[in-house]
Design an enzyme around this catalytic site. Structure first.
Site, PDB file in Angstrom:
ATOM      1  N   TRP A 298       0.798  -1.221   0.000  1.00  0.00           N
ATOM      2  CA  TRP A 298       0.000   0.000   0.000  1.00  0.00           C
ATOM      3  C   TRP A 298       0.833   1.274   0.000  1.00  0.00           C
ATOM      4  O   TRP A 298       0.286   2.353  -0.078  1.00  0.00           O
ATOM      5  CB  TRP A 298      -0.958   0.000   1.194  1.00  0.00           C
ATOM      6  CG  TRP A 298      -2.199  -0.785   0.899  1.00  0.00           C
ATOM      7  CD1 TRP A 298      -3.388  -0.293   0.468  1.00  0.00           C
ATOM      8  CD2 TRP A 298      -2.372  -2.195   0.963  1.00  0.00           C
ATOM      9  NE1 TRP A 298      -4.289  -1.313   0.268  1.00  0.00           N
ATOM     10  CE2 TRP A 298      -3.694  -2.496   0.555  1.00  0.00           C
ATOM     11  CE3 TRP A 298      -1.534  -3.263   1.311  1.00  0.00           C
ATOM     12  CZ2 TRP A 298      -4.194  -3.791   0.511  1.00  0.00           C
ATOM     13  CZ3 TRP A 298      -2.034  -4.547   1.263  1.00  0.00           C
ATOM     14  CH2 TRP A 298      -3.345  -4.797   0.859  1.00  0.00           C
TER      15      TRP A 298
ATOM     16  N   CYS B  43      -6.879  -3.355  -2.954  1.00  0.00           N
ATOM     17  CA  CYS B  43      -8.191  -3.996  -2.799  1.00  0.00           C
ATOM     18  C   CYS B  43      -8.896  -4.317  -4.119  1.00  0.00           C
ATOM     19  O   CYS B  43      -9.469  -5.394  -4.269  1.00  0.00           O
ATOM     20  CB  CYS B  43      -9.079  -3.171  -1.885  1.00  0.00           C
ATOM     21  SG  CYS B  43      -9.534  -1.537  -2.540  1.00  0.00           S
TER      22      CYS B  43
ATOM     23  N   HIS C 278     -13.245   1.031  -0.533  1.00  0.00           N
ATOM     24  CA  HIS C 278     -12.712  -0.317  -0.399  1.00  0.00           C
ATOM     25  C   HIS C 278     -13.540  -1.221  -1.299  1.00  0.00           C
ATOM     26  O   HIS C 278     -14.762  -1.054  -1.411  1.00  0.00           O
ATOM     27  CB  HIS C 278     -12.770  -0.789   1.055  1.00  0.00           C
ATOM     28  CG  HIS C 278     -12.237  -2.173   1.259  1.00  0.00           C
ATOM     29  ND1 HIS C 278     -11.054  -2.601   0.680  1.00  0.00           N
ATOM     30  CD2 HIS C 278     -12.720  -3.246   1.945  1.00  0.00           C
ATOM     31  CE1 HIS C 278     -10.840  -3.857   1.020  1.00  0.00           C
ATOM     32  NE2 HIS C 278     -11.838  -4.270   1.785  1.00  0.00           N
TER      33      HIS C 278
ATOM     34  N   ASP D 107     -14.112 -11.052   0.906  1.00  0.00           N
ATOM     35  CA  ASP D 107     -13.070 -10.028   0.780  1.00  0.00           C
ATOM     36  C   ASP D 107     -11.708 -10.710   0.828  1.00  0.00           C
ATOM     37  O   ASP D 107     -11.349 -11.321   1.835  1.00  0.00           O
ATOM     38  CB  ASP D 107     -13.210  -9.012   1.923  1.00  0.00           C
ATOM     39  CG  ASP D 107     -12.353  -7.769   1.706  1.00  0.00           C
ATOM     40  OD1 ASP D 107     -11.520  -7.768   0.784  1.00  0.00           O
ATOM     41  OD2 ASP D 107     -12.520  -6.800   2.474  1.00  0.00           O
TER      42      ASP D 107
ATOM     43  N   TYR E  59      -5.241   6.072  -0.903  1.00  0.00           N
ATOM     44  CA  TYR E  59      -6.697   5.947  -0.899  1.00  0.00           C
ATOM     45  C   TYR E  59      -7.191   5.385   0.428  1.00  0.00           C
ATOM     46  O   TYR E  59      -8.373   5.474   0.757  1.00  0.00           O
ATOM     47  CB  TYR E  59      -7.184   5.110  -2.088  1.00  0.00           C
ATOM     48  CG  TYR E  59      -7.093   3.615  -1.900  1.00  0.00           C
ATOM     49  CD1 TYR E  59      -8.203   2.866  -1.536  1.00  0.00           C
ATOM     50  CD2 TYR E  59      -5.887   2.936  -2.107  1.00  0.00           C
ATOM     51  CE1 TYR E  59      -8.125   1.494  -1.376  1.00  0.00           C
ATOM     52  CE2 TYR E  59      -5.804   1.574  -1.943  1.00  0.00           C
ATOM     53  CZ  TYR E  59      -6.923   0.850  -1.573  1.00  0.00           C
ATOM     54  OH  TYR E  59      -6.839  -0.506  -1.411  1.00  0.00           O
TER      55      TYR E  59
END
Length: 707
Positions: free
Chosen positions: A237, A273, A331, A354, A538
């Site tokens: 990330w 994601c 997300h 997820d 983000y």
């Protein structure tokens, strides 16, 4: 009776593919769906009077057992206890036609089919071939049955789509190539199941559970990320992506899945994601489970599951990392459609999955399936991970100012900020559908939503669900008690404020903003305003300071005043992260303390690509595509690469080096495609430069069949 001699086996490819909705798979192997008959023809070298002594054996996996549904033995015209059966159909001389029926709860995977013939004391066995059996959304008795044909076309057979990103007030479309029917993708999807921890620990038990979409989807959610078992995608990330691919540069799943498979199961670097969700959608659609991609704006990551996201800032507006909680601009996860035999029919339908590794579930980075009905009703004690998803869409957001003397002051509590504009692609077109009401009751003036929230708090406080290994029961109780204390009514604000953009923010240009402040009471006020701009991810994690300003402003009785300021390109260009997001905060202090925090998330808009297809698109016919781009910056762009991909249009991702572009110069690139599948196709184009991690565009093409 003479020994049966089979000259050849005809798997009736065209007939079976059409009946089983598997014509799009790029495979010479028969691809079939469970709960439905398929036809085979045996071309014989010898004459057979009767097939009464024929026994069929269908088996999958290395350790075969009828008790575990990995082996079925069934005679002609007799349904076996397992639900498999075979019947003989009329045929021409010299051949025998059979219709073989698999049960609607059969294990999915690659099968071998054998024919066993008893003649006197002699038993002979003939291998008839291999086939792959998938879930069947067309079969009413299958757990994944979906009644609406248009929805089946979208959620099972559509090999491209849209993933929504951006901000709640600036929602962007990103095209994604799922490509579930492309060459190797079915083999790779089955290999993902075979590489799972469950399979390595107990192959026989794992295979016997592959009849259940609850089990299969949960395994896939663990395997799409690399955290526990050398899964497909490694997440990252922040920082640089030199040792892999920047997550923003992926446009589809096919390249990722092939890279993992051809690289001997080495995790592909890197994903975030939407990449995890795109890849999982590909695999689940490929296996026959109806699946879609969901985007939740202002998505909470509630690490201690107390249904409160606490944000701490100092008096200058700088975010303090005093909690692991966070709110992501957006997300992305998945929903799959199946019934919940484990929970009851009330919870059937869309289930949240997820694959993004955020929290462990039963010791592994996996999440779901969590019933959307359970989330909406606050049933946070139900399998799987419903408490985590409930928090993501319905936690409360509480802002605190933390002073240097360690005193903290709660300045704002927002019950409506989290879980906005929950979005997915429409059936049959690329427009956005809002599915927020599937996850929660309306928040504006709805007593039901607060009732459900309190129910969830009570469930989490009274007994631990055991799903969050991080959070022990005593800590949960104290967290909930603290949460309930925090929801006391805040002091009525004396000022209000808004941050407004004066013009759309475009990369390469200055950003012009206005802070409008209003005095809500009749008393005269002097307000100290501290403005701060930071480049953020983000996930809203600040990465670089861009600007700090202080102003003092006097407000008379119920007066409104505006402060204008700008963030110049020279100030932000070297700080901006790849996803081009800036967070602006204004802390407004009166003599009584910090009474107001105003925030504004900004996404800098991309320059546009224009894509033109120069002629009709027909299967197996060459057509040229022209891409035009203008450099919007006041500096030269170098080392640019144009990438293109699209299922049914390009077998592999295309890469073209683009010449340097002077400031404001327009560049045109032309390339050929040869469509190999008819129907509606999506062509994605992505330009990558040093100053732009990705400038994306896409075009929908209607490809005519070969003439």
């Amino acid at each position: 009776m003479a020994a049966l001699k089979i000259a050849s086996v005809n798997w009736q490819s065209k007939l079976n593919k059409a009946a089983h909705h598997t014509s799009d798979y790029s495979s010479t192997e028969p691809i079939l769906r469970r709960g439905q008959a398929f036809n085979i023809t045996l071309n014989l070298q010898t004459t057979v009077q009767s097939a009464d002594n024929f026994t069929f054996i269908a088996s999958t996996g290395p350790s075969l057992a009828e008790s575990q549904q990995t082996k079925a033995v069934f005679n002609l015209s007799e349904e076996d206890a397992s639900g498999w059966s075979a019947t003989q159909e009329p045929s021409e001389p010299g051949c025998m036609n059979f219709s073989i029926f698999s049960p609607a709860n059969a294990v999915i995977g690659r099968y071998k089919l054998k024919l066993q013939i008893v003649s006197g004391n002699k038993v002979s066995s003939k291998f008839l071939g291999q086939f792959v059996l998938l879930f069947n959304p067309w079969c009413p008795n299958d757990d994944v049955y979906m009644a609406d044909e248009k929805e089946r076309q979208e959620y099972v057979l559509n090999d491209s789509g849209i993933i929504f990103q951006g901000l709640e007030k600036y929602i962007q479309q990103e095209a994604w190539n799922y490509g579930q029917f492309e060459e190797d993708i079915l083999d790779i999807s089955l290999a993902i199941l075979d590489r799972s921890l469950n399979h390595r620990q107990d192959p026989a038990d794992d295979l016997s559970n592959r009849n259940d979409p609850i089990y299969v989807s949960r395994v896939i959610s663990a395997m799409v990320n690399s955290n526990d078992e050398k899964g497909v995608v490694e997440g990252k990330w922040n920082g640089k992506y030199f040792s892999g691919t920047n997550p923003l540069q992926w446009s589809g799943s096919v390249t990722i899945l092939r890279k993992w498979y051809r690289g001997r199961y080495k995790p592909v670097r890197y994903g975030q994601c939407w990449v995890f969700a795109g890849v999982m959608c590909t695999v689940l659609r490929c296996l026959g489970i109806p699946t879609r991609v969901i985007t939740n704006f202002n998505s909470a990551h509630d690490t201690n599951i107390n249904l409160s996201i606490d944000k701490y800032i100092d008096i200058s507006g700088k975010t303090l990392h005093l909690t692991e909680d966070s709110v992501w601009n957006f997300h992305v996860w998945n929903e799959s459609w199946f019934i919940r035999r484990d929970l009851g029919s009330f919870y059937d339908g869309w289930q949240v999955l997820d694959a993004t590794p955020q929290e462990r579930s039963k010791g592994i980075y996996q999440c779901g399936p969590a019933s959307t009905r359970a989330i909406k009703e606050g049933d946070v004690n139900l399998d799987y991970d419903s408490s985590f998803v409930f928090a993501a869409v319905n936690a409360d957001y509480v802002t605190w100012v933390h002073y240097s003397n360690k005193r903290k002051e709660r300045i704002y509590s927002d019950t409506k900020k989290i879980g906005k504009f929950i979005s997915t692609k429409a059936v049959g077109n690329n427009s956005r559908v809002d599915v927020t009401t599937n996850y929660k009751y309306p928040e504006a003036g709805s007593l039901k939503e607060r009732k459900v929230y309190k129910k969830a708090l009570k469930l989490l406080g009274v007994r631990s669900t055991g799903k969050r290994t991080k959070t022990a029961r005593p800590r949960r109780r104290s967290s909930v008690a603290r949460r309930q204390n925090m929801t006391q009514p805040a002091q009525k604000p004396s000022i209000s404020g808004k941050l407004l953009l004066d013009a759309p923010p475009v990369i390469g240009q200055d950003i012009l903003l206005t802070l409008a402040l209003r005095n809500l009471i009749s008393d005269f006020k002097t307000i100290k305003v501290k403005l701060r701009a930071s480049a953020i991810l983000y996930t809203r994690k600040p990465k670089a300071e861009i600007l700090q300003l202080s102003r003092s402003i006097k407000l008379g009785s119920e007066e409104v005043k505006e402060i204008s300021f700008k963030i110049s390109y020279s100030e932000y260009k070297n700080s901006l992260m790849d996803d081009r997001k800036i967070l602006v905060t204004a802390v407004c202090e009166t003599k009584q303390g910090a009474s107001l925090l105003v925030e504004k998330d900004i996404v800098l808009q991309d320059p546009f690509l224009t894509i033109k297809v120069l002629g009709p698109t027909v299967v197996h016919k060459v057509v040229n595509v022209q891409v035009t781009f203008t450099n919007p910056l006041s500096e030269v762009l170098t080392d640019c690469v144009l990438r293109a991909e699209g299922s049914g249009l390009l077998k592999e991702q295309l890469k073209i080096n683009v010449a340097r572009m002077a400031p404001m110069e327009t560049s045109t690139v032309q390339f050929e495609i040869i469509p190999y599948k008819s129907g509606t196709r999506q062509l994605q184009v992505d330009l990558v430069c040093i100053r732009f991690s990705d400038i994306k565009g896409f075009v929908m093409l209607d490809v005519a069949p070969a003439q």
